[in-house]
Design a protein around this motif. Sequence first.
Motif, PDB file in Angstrom:
ATOM      1  N   SER A  45       5.436   3.980   1.382  1.00 12.48           N
ATOM      2  CA  SER A  45       4.975   2.661   0.943  1.00 12.48           C
ATOM      3  C   SER A  45       5.040   1.718   2.137  1.00 12.48           C
ATOM      4  O   SER A  45       5.925   1.843   2.983  1.00 12.48           O
ATOM      5  CB  SER A  45       5.847   2.133  -0.190  1.00 12.48           C
ATOM      6  N   PHE A  46       4.104   0.783   2.188  1.00 15.31           N
ATOM      7  CA  PHE A  46       4.079  -0.164   3.304  1.00 15.31           C
ATOM      8  C   PHE A  46       3.595  -1.518   2.831  1.00 15.31           C
ATOM      9  O   PHE A  46       2.977  -1.647   1.774  1.00 15.31           O
ATOM     10  CB  PHE A  46       3.188   0.356   4.448  1.00 15.31           C
ATOM     11  N   GLN A  47       3.915  -2.533   3.610  1.00 19.03           N
ATOM     12  CA  GLN A  47       3.381  -3.873   3.413  1.00 19.03           C
ATOM     13  C   GLN A  47       2.576  -4.229   4.653  1.00 19.03           C
ATOM     14  O   GLN A  47       2.824  -3.715   5.736  1.00 19.03           O
ATOM     15  CB  GLN A  47       4.499  -4.899   3.231  1.00 19.03           C
ATOM     16  N   ILE A  70      10.460   0.337  13.302  1.00 15.98           N
ATOM     17  CA  ILE A  70       9.417   0.313  14.338  1.00 15.98           C
ATOM     18  C   ILE A  70       8.668  -1.014  14.292  1.00 15.98           C
ATOM     19  O   ILE A  70       8.703  -1.724  13.289  1.00 15.98           O
ATOM     20  CB  ILE A  70       8.440   1.504  14.189  1.00 15.98           C
ATOM     21  N   ASP A  71       8.036  -1.352  15.415  1.00 19.45           N
ATOM     22  CA  ASP A  71       7.258  -2.586  15.489  1.00 19.45           C
ATOM     23  C   ASP A  71       6.093  -2.526  14.517  1.00 19.45           C
ATOM     24  O   ASP A  71       5.569  -1.446  14.228  1.00 19.45           O
ATOM     25  CB  ASP A  71       6.727  -2.783  16.911  1.00 19.45           C
ATOM     26  N   PRO A  72       5.646  -3.683  14.000  1.00 18.44           N
ATOM     27  CA  PRO A  72       4.477  -3.693  13.115  1.00 18.44           C
ATOM     28  C   PRO A  72       3.286  -2.996  13.791  1.00 18.44           C
ATOM     29  O   PRO A  72       3.083  -3.115  15.000  1.00 18.44           O
ATOM     30  CB  PRO A  72       4.199  -5.175  12.904  1.00 18.44           C
ATOM     31  N   PHE A  73       2.520  -2.268  13.005  1.00 17.52           N
ATOM     32  CA  PHE A  73       1.431  -1.445  13.507  1.00 17.52           C
ATOM     33  C   PHE A  73       0.190  -1.612  12.630  1.00 17.52           C
ATOM     34  O   PHE A  73       0.250  -2.241  11.575  1.00 17.52           O
ATOM     35  CB  PHE A  73       1.860   0.032  13.543  1.00 17.52           C
ATOM     36  N   GLU A  74      -0.923  -1.075  13.109  1.00 17.12           N
ATOM     37  CA  GLU A  74      -2.172  -1.102  12.347  1.00 17.12           C
ATOM     38  C   GLU A  74      -2.423   0.251  11.691  1.00 17.12           C
ATOM     39  O   GLU A  74      -2.092   1.290  12.261  1.00 17.12           O
ATOM     40  CB  GLU A  74      -3.370  -1.393  13.250  1.00 17.12           C
ATOM     41  N   ILE A  75      -3.025   0.206  10.525  1.00 16.39           N
ATOM     42  CA  ILE A  75      -3.590   1.390   9.889  1.00 16.39           C
ATOM     43  C   ILE A  75      -5.093   1.138   9.817  1.00 16.39           C
ATOM     44  O   ILE A  75      -5.531   0.119   9.296  1.00 16.39           O
ATOM     45  CB  ILE A  75      -3.020   1.627   8.475  1.00 16.39           C
ATOM     46  N   VAL A  76      -5.871   2.059  10.374  1.00 18.40           N
ATOM     47  CA  VAL A  76      -7.326   1.925  10.384  1.00 18.40           C
ATOM     48  C   VAL A  76      -7.914   2.998   9.473  1.00 18.40           C
ATOM     49  O   VAL A  76      -7.644   4.183   9.659  1.00 18.40           O
ATOM     50  CB  VAL A  76      -7.897   2.067  11.812  1.00 18.40           C
ATOM     51  N   VAL A  77      -8.701   2.575   8.495  1.00 15.01           N
ATOM     52  CA  VAL A  77      -9.360   3.494   7.574  1.00 15.01           C
ATOM     53  C   VAL A  77     -10.863   3.360   7.811  1.00 15.01           C
ATOM     54  O   VAL A  77     -11.422   2.280   7.632  1.00 15.01           O
ATOM     55  CB  VAL A  77      -9.024   3.176   6.105  1.00 15.01           C
ATOM     56  N   SER A  78     -11.504   4.450   8.248  1.00 17.90           N
ATOM     57  CA  SER A  78     -12.936   4.444   8.552  1.00 17.90           C
ATOM     58  C   SER A  78     -13.684   5.292   7.530  1.00 17.90           C
ATOM     59  O   SER A  78     -13.263   6.398   7.204  1.00 17.90           O
ATOM     60  CB  SER A  78     -13.201   5.005   9.949  1.00 17.90           C
ATOM     61  N   CYS A 133       1.455  -3.806   9.751  1.00 21.91           N
ATOM     62  CA  CYS A 133       2.075  -2.978   8.705  1.00 21.91           C
ATOM     63  C   CYS A 133       3.527  -2.665   9.041  1.00 21.91           C
ATOM     64  O   CYS A 133       3.884  -2.516  10.212  1.00 21.91           O
ATOM     65  CB  CYS A 133       1.331  -1.649   8.568  1.00 21.91           C
ATOM     66  N   ILE A 134       4.344  -2.560   8.008  1.00 20.60           N
ATOM     67  CA  ILE A 134       5.703  -2.055   8.139  1.00 20.60           C
ATOM     68  C   ILE A 134       5.968  -1.131   6.957  1.00 20.60           C
ATOM     69  O   ILE A 134       5.473  -1.359   5.857  1.00 20.60           O
ATOM     70  CB  ILE A 134       6.770  -3.172   8.187  1.00 20.60           C
ATOM     71  N   GLY A 183       0.827  -1.199   0.000  1.00 18.34           N
ATOM     72  CA  GLY A 183       0.000   0.000   0.000  1.00 18.34           C
ATOM     73  C   GLY A 183       0.862   1.250   0.000  1.00 18.34           C
ATOM     74  O   GLY A 183       2.089   1.176   0.147  1.00 18.34           O
ATOM     75  N   GLN A 184       0.191   2.383  -0.158  1.00 20.57           N
ATOM     76  CA  GLN A 184       0.868   3.672  -0.111  1.00 20.57           C
ATOM     77  C   GLN A 184      -0.033   4.689   0.550  1.00 20.57           C
ATOM     78  O   GLN A 184      -1.243   4.669   0.345  1.00 20.57           O
ATOM     79  CB  GLN A 184       1.193   4.193  -1.513  1.00 20.57           C
ATOM     80  N   VAL A 185       0.574   5.563   1.328  1.00 22.20           N
ATOM     81  CA  VAL A 185      -0.135   6.705   1.884  1.00 22.20           C
ATOM     82  C   VAL A 185       0.670   7.951   1.523  1.00 22.20           C
ATOM     83  O   VAL A 185       1.898   7.953   1.632  1.00 22.20           O
ATOM     84  CB  VAL A 185      -0.353   6.568   3.416  1.00 22.20           C
ATOM     85  N   VAL A 186      -0.038   8.961   1.021  1.00 21.85           N
ATOM     86  CA  VAL A 186       0.608  10.215   0.639  1.00 21.85           C
ATOM     87  C   VAL A 186       0.197  11.276   1.654  1.00 21.85           C
ATOM     88  O   VAL A 186      -0.991  11.536   1.844  1.00 21.85           O
ATOM     89  CB  VAL A 186       0.206  10.649  -0.789  1.00 21.85           C
ATOM     90  N   LEU A 187       1.196  11.857   2.314  1.00 20.98           N
ATOM     91  CA  LEU A 187       0.982  12.854   3.359  1.00 20.98           C
ATOM     92  C   LEU A 187       1.559  14.196   2.932  1.00 20.98           C
ATOM     93  O   LEU A 187       2.557  14.242   2.198  1.00 20.98           O
ATOM     94  CB  LEU A 187       1.695  12.437   4.652  1.00 20.98           C
TER      95      LEU A 187
END
Length: 146
Positions: free
Chosen positions: A130-132, A84-92, A108-109, A58-62
């Motif tokens: 970019s993330f996996q 960093i440790d694997p984390f969550e991305i939450v999209v609501s 995610c990383i 995935g990709q996030v553009v900030l």
Amino acid sequence: MINGRYYDWEHITLNLKGRTLVDVKSISYGDERGAEKVYGKGLRPRGYRLKRYSGKDGQVVLLREEYDRMLEDSEIQQKGLYNIDPFEIVVSYDKGDGNPKTDVLQDCIFTERSFDNIEEDGDELTVTLSFQYLSLKSNDQDALVE
């Protein structure tokens, strides 16, 4: 519903590492479970075989300002963005109709970053991360029921 309200950018909330991101230009993600045709006698396939499930990259553009705020996270400061440790991305997705939808990208990383629009007449400075991730959970229906 005819002529009802469709999702637009104000209906989407993005949380990364437990923090709501405000200056987000876009996010893209997906998942897949491939299949391959199985051949036997003759020219035509006899059936198919399912492959393993996979979360796509995935990709996030900030905007640069949001990226700078993200770098203030203590774990990122201590370990660096890629460690960093694997984390969550939450999209609501919520139109205010009492029926919100949520996608959770789990484990995610970050794998890549690029700095864009750095030029004299650039409209805005952006950072693409970019993330996996390992799995995508959605409250409307998981694509993969375990």
